[in-house]
Design an enzyme around this catalytic site. Structure first.
Site, PDB file in Angstrom:
ATOM      1  CE1 TYR A   4       8.758   5.045   2.983  1.00 35.24           C
ATOM      2  CE2 TYR A   4       7.273   6.934   2.932  1.00 35.24           C
ATOM      3  CZ  TYR A   4       7.716   5.766   3.536  1.00 35.24           C
ATOM      4  OH  TYR A   4       7.122   5.311   4.685  1.00 35.24           O
TER       5      TYR A   4
ATOM      6  CG  HIS B 201      11.230  -2.211   4.388  1.00 35.82           C
ATOM      7  ND1 HIS B 201       9.861  -2.175   4.326  1.00 35.82           N
ATOM      8  CD2 HIS B 201      11.566  -3.379   5.005  1.00 35.82           C
ATOM      9  CE1 HIS B 201       9.380  -3.264   4.904  1.00 35.82           C
ATOM     10  NE2 HIS B 201      10.396  -4.014   5.316  1.00 35.82           N
TER      11      HIS B 201
ATOM     12  N   PRO C 110       0.787  -1.225   0.000  1.00 39.42           N
ATOM     13  CG  PRO C 110      -0.176  -1.146   2.108  1.00 39.42           C
ATOM     14  CD  PRO C 110       0.518  -2.070   1.159  1.00 39.42           C
ATOM     15  CG  ASN C 111      -0.206   4.273   1.430  1.00 38.51           C
ATOM     16  OD1 ASN C 111      -1.205   4.821   0.977  1.00 38.51           O
ATOM     17  ND2 ASN C 111      -0.216   3.669   2.607  1.00 38.51           N
TER      18      ASN C 111
ATOM     19  CD  GLU D 196      10.555  -7.420   5.797  1.00 37.55           C
ATOM     20  OE1 GLU D 196      10.644  -8.545   6.342  1.00 37.55           O
ATOM     21  OE2 GLU D 196      10.434  -6.369   6.432  1.00 37.55           O
TER      22      GLU D 196
ATOM     23  CG  ASN E 290       8.334  -1.967   0.193  1.00 35.86           C
ATOM     24  OD1 ASN E 290       7.823  -2.078   1.310  1.00 35.86           O
ATOM     25  ND2 ASN E 290       8.896  -0.843  -0.223  1.00 35.86           N
TER      26      ASN E 290
ATOM     27  NE  ARG F 227       3.977   6.603   1.614  1.00 32.99           N
ATOM     28  CZ  ARG F 227       4.225   5.366   2.020  1.00 32.99           C
ATOM     29  NH1 ARG F 227       4.656   4.459   1.167  1.00 32.99           N
ATOM     30  NH2 ARG F 227       4.038   5.042   3.271  1.00 32.99           N
TER      31      ARG F 227
ATOM     32  NE  ARG G  78      10.310   6.156   8.398  1.00 34.11           N
ATOM     33  CZ  ARG G  78       9.293   5.986   7.545  1.00 34.11           C
ATOM     34  NH1 ARG G  78       9.340   5.010   6.651  1.00 34.11           N
ATOM     35  NH2 ARG G  78       8.252   6.796   7.586  1.00 34.11           N
TER      36      ARG G  78
ATOM     37  CB  ALA H  31       1.778   0.231   6.639  1.00 36.62           C
TER      38      ALA H  31
HETATM   39  C1  DQA Z   1       8.246   1.046   3.660  1.00 34.49           C
HETATM   40  C2  DQA Z   1       8.337   1.293   5.171  1.00 34.49           C
HETATM   41  C3  DQA Z   1       6.991   1.086   5.850  1.00 34.49           C
HETATM   42  O1  DQA Z   1       7.095   1.324   7.252  1.00 34.49           O
HETATM   43  C4  DQA Z   1       5.964   2.050   5.274  1.00 34.49           C
HETATM   44  O2  DQA Z   1       4.708   1.827   5.845  1.00 34.49           O
HETATM   45  C5  DQA Z   1       5.901   1.989   3.790  1.00 34.49           C
HETATM   46  C6  DQA Z   1       7.147   1.885   3.027  1.00 34.49           C
HETATM   47  C7  DQA Z   1       9.558   1.401   2.937  1.00 34.49           C
HETATM   48  O3  DQA Z   1       9.703   0.983   1.792  1.00 34.49           O
HETATM   49  O4  DQA Z   1      10.406   2.107   3.492  1.00 34.49           O
HETATM   50  O5  DQA Z   1       4.842   2.122   3.197  1.00 34.49           O
HETATM   51  O6  DQA Z   1       7.976  -0.322   3.442  1.00 34.49           O
END
Ligand code: DQA
Length: 147
Positions: free
Chosen positions: A23, A100, A10-11, A98, A74, A18, A107, A77
């Protein structure tokens, strides 16, 4: 030729606009293009998908389980609380990495824990686009050694 399923949670569709200080400024399309180009250099295939929905990500993990060799994810959240995605990854038994973009360990405290990482070969965090590229290399090395 190995095929790797790349899942963005998501997002991540909003990358580029964003929170760029966290990011980065690359869009998801640019990230996917870079992953696809690296995959080509490594002589593997990638399939990129993004979803804002937990169930859709789980459906993709299930649907693709017989036609891909590994998963690069990835989870956004969902990393921090989706036992359902964790269980889906465990259920299919494919090698998973995994990744990020940001360094989740530096963080907010709720981001420091991943419920996904124990079913993954590795977690790569805080390297922006390179988190994905390193993850891709790790999976390809793993698959080639296993063969
Ligand atoms: C993320 C880190 C997560 O905590 C966050 O909710 C994201 C992006 C990252 O790529 O740094 O949506 O996965």
């Amino acid at each position: 030729m190995f095929t790797i399923l790349v899942l963005h949670g998501p997002n991540l569709n909003l990358l580029g606009e964003r929170e760029p200080a966290i990011y980065g400024s690359l869009t998801l399309d640019e990230i996917n293009a870079a992953i696809t180009a690296e995959a080509k250099r490594l002589a593997v295939t990638v399939e990129n998908h993004q979803s804002n929905h937990e169930g859709l990500l789980i459906d993709l993990i299930h649907e693709k389980r017989k036609c891909v060799d590994a998963i690069l994810i990835n989870p956004g959240a969902y990393t921090h609380y989706s036992y359902a995605i964790r269980d889906a990854l465990a259920a299919v038994g494919l090698p998973v990495v995994e990744v990020h973009l940001s360094d989740i360990h530096k963080r907010e405290s709720f981001r420091r824990h991943s419920v996904i990482s124990d079913v993954c070969l590795s977690q790569i965090s805080g390297k922006g686009l390179n988190s994905y590229l390193e993850g891709l290399h790790l999976l390809v090395d793993y698959l080639r050694k296993k063969r």
